[in-house]
Scaffold this motif. Structure first.
Motif, mmCIF file in Angstrom:
data_model
loop_
_atom_site.group_PDB
_atom_site.id
_atom_site.type_symbol
_atom_site.label_atom_id
_atom_site.label_comp_id
_atom_site.label_asym_id
_atom_site.label_seq_id
_atom_site.Cartn_x
_atom_site.Cartn_y
_atom_site.Cartn_z
ATOM 1 N N ASN A 1 0.813 -1.215 0.000
ATOM 2 C CA ASN A 1 0.000 0.000 0.000
ATOM 3 C C ASN A 1 0.849 1.269 0.000
ATOM 4 O O ASN A 1 0.410 2.312 -0.489
ATOM 5 N N ALA A 2 2.067 1.174 0.531
ATOM 6 C CA ALA A 2 2.979 2.323 0.441
ATOM 7 C C ALA A 2 3.369 2.567 -1.019
ATOM 8 O O ALA A 2 3.364 3.707 -1.505
ATOM 9 N N ILE A 3 3.709 1.485 -1.718
ATOM 10 C CA ILE A 3 4.055 1.593 -3.142
ATOM 11 C C ILE A 3 2.852 2.075 -3.942
ATOM 12 O O ILE A 3 2.967 2.920 -4.841
ATOM 13 N N THR A 4 1.683 1.553 -3.602
ATOM 14 C CA THR A 4 0.456 1.915 -4.321
ATOM 15 C C THR A 4 0.114 3.391 -4.131
ATOM 16 O O THR A 4 -0.290 4.072 -5.083
ATOM 17 N N PHE A 5 0.285 3.901 -2.913
ATOM 18 C CA PHE A 5 -0.029 5.319 -2.697
ATOM 19 C C PHE A 5 0.943 6.220 -3.460
ATOM 20 O O PHE A 5 0.561 7.279 -3.965
ATOM 21 N N LEU A 6 2.210 5.785 -3.531
ATOM 22 C CA LEU A 6 3.172 6.538 -4.332
ATOM 23 C C LEU A 6 2.723 6.568 -5.795
ATOM 24 O O LEU A 6 2.765 7.620 -6.454
ATOM 25 N N GLU A 7 2.261 5.423 -6.290
ATOM 26 C CA GLU A 7 1.756 5.323 -7.663
ATOM 27 C C GLU A 7 0.539 6.235 -7.853
ATOM 28 O O GLU A 7 0.453 6.987 -8.845
ATOM 29 N N ILE A 8 -0.400 6.190 -6.905
ATOM 30 C CA ILE A 8 -1.609 7.008 -7.004
ATOM 31 C C ILE A 8 -1.278 8.498 -6.921
ATOM 32 O O ILE A 8 -1.877 9.324 -7.622
ATOM 33 N N SER A 9 -0.310 8.844 -6.086
ATOM 34 C CA SER A 9 0.092 10.252 -5.958
ATOM 35 C C SER A 9 0.667 10.780 -7.256
ATOM 36 O O SER A 9 0.415 11.932 -7.641
#
Length: 462
Positions: free
Chosen positions: A93-101
């Motif tokens: 989810n940390a990687i995913t939030f970076l992607e979403i950001s």
């Protein structure tokens, strides 16, 4: 005796249980993606773009969770499995939030993803407890026999007995007994442990268990470990095994050193607030020095100064070098905390940056203690074929109370199979053991000489 046909379905059960949690997490992400993220973007994704986002999420989760062994049902205890799943979820989810950001140009809230994270952790806890219990019911612990060669086998029995959910050692037999009797006793059990017996007998029993499909656990000698790193050489019709004994290639050495420099710089910046707090806590406790330095050994026996945060009282070794005991009264209250969470090791990032150490490698040993071990264990110097490391097989798989001989085995397993992929895996495993309390136990409180004497017979048989 356990129905062997049942064992054939173990991989199938593991696959379907893993598939279930992957589908649940993929569905959960698709819900918040559609409702909270895609709908808030100025230029929303269409059908295939949305599918791609879910597929990427699932891929990252599988990769992250697998790196922490989060799908090892029937192998890890429920608590360890929960920890592995939690770390996999947090990393995903940390990687995913970076992607979403990046996609949303920093305008999208983290709150929906935090809610998903909390829900996934709850699901993971239920999943771990449920399927661990299911595995215990379907696959009860194996009833085993150990064939031993000397009294050092008692250490192995004690360790395996800590996993009564998997192993029940209900009989032992000496290798000095008649071989036909040993074979007869083996066939009455579901598995056998072969621990330090003469090579001729070991070869006979290994062929016998292979012929009769008996699960066999082998406590390896050093020569067994060295062979594990061999490559097949198929130039002739006679099989050959090639032990290169030359470590990483030039290109791999360059890449590994580059990774060491990059990671040490990045982690030093990230860890700087924690290092400052640790330094203040040590100073405020007894006004003594914050750091201490010791001579340690690295590649090719070169001596260097390792730096750590001081976790013991001042002048803790005024009577000479000695290992930390399990309940060592020289360790300060602050020291107990920073040892538990590994913060005492943080200054070694500068040793890595300098080039004295690598991120992954054998634990740097003190010259005096290494010399003591080498008196009865000359192979202990084999650990110096590579740079000392912040983490490694012995640091991840072992504990402070792991015997020097077992540490040597673990380090040789790494040296014989070292690769950049293995380095990355061990770094991730190190993150996991920070959350395992018993990974920081001290050595048993007995002198080095006694420990050497207990292993002397074992070493003579290697």
């Amino acid at each position: 005796m356990r129905n062997k046909n049942r064992d054939q379905f173990k991989r199938l059960i593991t696959f379907f249980s893993s598939f279930l949690i992957i589908v649940l997490f993929g569905y959960g992400f698709s819900v918040i993606w559609y409702s909270s993220y895609n709908s808030e973007m100025n230029d929303p994704f269409w059908y295939y773009g949305n599918i791609l986002m879910v597929v990427i999420y699932v891929f990252v989760y599988v990769l992250s969770a697998n790196s922490f062994s989060a799908f090892r049902l029937g192998y890890l205890k429920a608590g360890s499995l929960i920890g592995s799943q939690t770390l996999g979820i947090l990393l995903t989810n940390a990687i995913t939030f970076l992607e979403i950001s990046l996609i949303g140009r920093g305008r999208l809230s983290i709150m929906p993803l935090l809610g998903l994270t909390a829900a996934e952790i709850v699901i993971a806890i239920v999943w771990c407890l449920l399927f661990t219990k299911l595995f215990e019911c379907i696959y009860p612990p194996r009833k085993m026999i150990i064939v031993y060669g000397n009294r050092s086998a008692q250490y192995l029995v004690k360790k395996m007995s800590s996993r009564v959910d998997k192993y029940i050692i209900n009989e032992s037999i000496s290798c000095d007994e008649d071989i036909e009797l040993i074979k007869e006793r083996i066939l009455e059990h579901e598995a056998v442990i072969i621990s330090d017996i003469p090579s001729k007998l070991k070869n006979q029993l290994m062929k016998f268990t292979f012929e009769n499909n008996v699960r066999t656990y082998l406590n390896p000698k050093l020569s067994d470990i060295l062979v594990r790193g061999a490559d097949e050489c198929n130039l002739f019709d006679t099989p050959l095994l090639l032990c290169r004994n030359d470590g990483l290639s030039f290109e791999q050495h360059v890449i590994k050193r580059g990774m060491d420099v990059l990671f040490s710089v990045v982690l030093s910046v990230i860890a700087s607030p924690f290092m400052l707090i640790t330094a203040l806590a040590i100073k405020l406790y007894d006004r003594g020095p914050v750091l201490y330095s010791q001579e340690r050994l690295t590649e090719n026996g070169r001596i260097f100064k390792v730096h750590k945060f001081r976790s013991m009282i001042v002048d803790a070794e005024k009577n000479g070098a000695q290992l930390a005991g399990k309940n060592d009264d020289r360790i300060t209250p602050v020291g107990k905390i920073i040892r538990k969470i590994r913060f005492d090791e943080l200054p070694q990032l500068f040793n890595v940056l300098k080039g004295d150490m690598s991120f992954v490698g054998p634990r740097p040993e003190r010259p005096q203690l290494a010399a003591e071990y080498e008196k009865d264990m000359p192979e202990f110097r084999y650990r110096l074929k590579v740079k000392a490391g912040l983490t490694g097989y012995a640091q991840v798989m072992g504990k402070y109370n792991t015997t020097p001989y077992d540490k040597l085995k673990l380090d040789l397993m790494y040296i014989e199979r070292q690769s950049l992929r293995l380095d990355f895996k061990l770094i991730l495993m190190t993150i996991k053991i920070v959350f395992v309390p018993d990974a920081t136990e001290g050595v048993d409180e007995k002198p080095i000489k006694t420990e050497r004497e207990e292993h002397k017979e074992e070493l003579e048989r290697v």
